[in-house]
Design a protein around this motif. Structure first.
Motif, PDB file in Angstrom:
ATOM      1  N   ILE A   1     -67.736 -17.544 -34.503  1.00 51.88           N
ATOM      2  CA  ILE A   1     -68.172 -16.372 -35.529  1.00 51.88           C
ATOM      3  C   ILE A   1     -67.118 -16.743 -36.902  1.00 51.88           C
ATOM      4  N   LEU A   2     -66.044 -17.132 -36.569  1.00 55.12           N
ATOM      5  CA  LEU A   2     -65.155 -17.444 -37.745  1.00 55.12           C
ATOM      6  C   LEU A   2     -65.634 -18.709 -38.460  1.00 55.12           C
ATOM      7  N   GLN A   3     -66.083 -19.581 -37.600  1.00 56.62           N
ATOM      8  CA  GLN A   3     -66.677 -20.814 -38.337  1.00 56.62           C
ATOM      9  C   GLN A   3     -67.733 -20.621 -39.113  1.00 56.62           C
ATOM     10  N   ARG A   4     -68.966 -19.895 -38.793  1.00 54.00           N
ATOM     11  CA  ARG A   4     -70.023 -19.208 -39.540  1.00 54.00           C
ATOM     12  C   ARG A   4     -69.476 -18.326 -40.755  1.00 54.00           C
ATOM     13  N   ALA A   5     -68.584 -17.681 -40.525  1.00 54.59           N
ATOM     14  CA  ALA A   5     -67.972 -16.943 -41.589  1.00 54.59           C
ATOM     15  C   ALA A   5     -67.208 -17.871 -42.828  1.00 54.59           C
ATOM     16  N   TYR A   6     -66.744 -18.797 -42.432  1.00 54.90           N
ATOM     17  CA  TYR A   6     -66.094 -19.627 -43.209  1.00 54.90           C
ATOM     18  C   TYR A   6     -67.251 -20.504 -43.932  1.00 54.90           C
ATOM     19  N   GLN A   7     -68.198 -20.844 -43.294  1.00 51.97           N
ATOM     20  CA  GLN A   7     -69.218 -21.624 -44.043  1.00 51.97           C
ATOM     21  C   GLN A   7     -69.873 -20.725 -45.175  1.00 51.97           C
ATOM     22  N   ILE A   8     -70.001 -19.371 -44.991  1.00 50.18           N
ATOM     23  CA  ILE A   8     -70.815 -18.511 -45.694  1.00 50.18           C
ATOM     24  C   ILE A   8     -69.833 -18.365 -46.926  1.00 50.18           C
TER      25      ILE A   8
END
Length: 224
Positions: free
Chosen positions: A35-42
């Motif tokens: 989830i954190l990785q996806r949020a970082y990408q966004i």
């Protein structure tokens, strides 16, 4: 939670610094790393988008300024012109030089009227004065621009925090072909042209200079 240092670094990169209590359940979830990785990408995509928007806006302003600067009055007659808009056009064209180390301070009186003028020629005046001010400061200092109404005229002040003009040179700066620049770097015609344009508008130009403060003041009648 696992890898707290990595989680903290990611949160900072995303832009989350405070009020973490509300997302603690998310951080303790077994899939929190995904989830954190996806949020970082966004968040990275959003920052890149904002950078593109800022660059596009700057490019649009430069194109508009160039079109405004290059537009000439083919009729040869005076028209109503906005002095502040003309100055802001020149500042836009000089943006790349100014951002290297020049702080620009503007002090524009509210509700100033337009003046009957040759706007393209006045733009040459602001270009020359701003260019000289940047050079006098060696591209590092404070450039102050002031526009105010006084005695049925608009007074435009261009002040730099440079090294000043020597007293023995000051009386000669408007002479044609007089320059203190090295050979090949100046024609000595810039301020002579400025003076002629200002006089063409039935105005006048004054200069005061001490070390750390040189001010050129142009007065243009509001309606002539």
């Amino acid at each position: 939670m696992a890898n707290p240092e990595t989680v903290a670094d990611t949160l900072v990169d995303i832009g989350i610094y405070n009020n973490l209590e509300s997302i603690l359940p998310l951080l303790q979830d077994p899939t929190s790393s995904d989830i954190l990785q996806r949020a970082y990408q966004i968040a990275t995509l959003q920052r890149s988008t904002n950078t593109i928007i800022t660059a596009t806006d700057r490019a649009a302003k430069v194109v508009f300024a160039l079109k405004t600067y290059s537009r000439s009055n083919c009729t040869g007659e005076k028209v109503m012109g906005n002095i502040i808009e003309g100055i802001e056009t020149i500042l836009t064209l000089y943006y790349s030089q100014l951002k290297q180390g020049v702080e620009v301070v503007t002090n524009y009186q509210d509700g100033l009227p337009e003046v009957l003028c040759y706007p393209d020629e006045l733009n040459q005046v602001w270009t020359n004065l701003i260019h000289n001010a940047i050079g006098a400061m060696d591209n590092c200092g404070v450039l102050t621009l002031e526009v105010r109404a006084e005695n049925q005229s608009l007074r435009v002040g261009v002040t730099d925090s440079g090294k000043g003009i020597a007293p023995e040179i000051l009386p000669r700066i408007f002479e044609p072909f007089f320059t203190t620049k090295p050979a090949g770097e100046g024609t000595g015609l810039g301020l002579d042209i400025v003076k002629k344009i200002v006089e063409k508008h039935s105005g006048n130009i004054e200069v005061t200079s001490v070390i750390g403060q040189t001010t050129f003041t142009v007065s243009i009648p509001i309606a002539v």
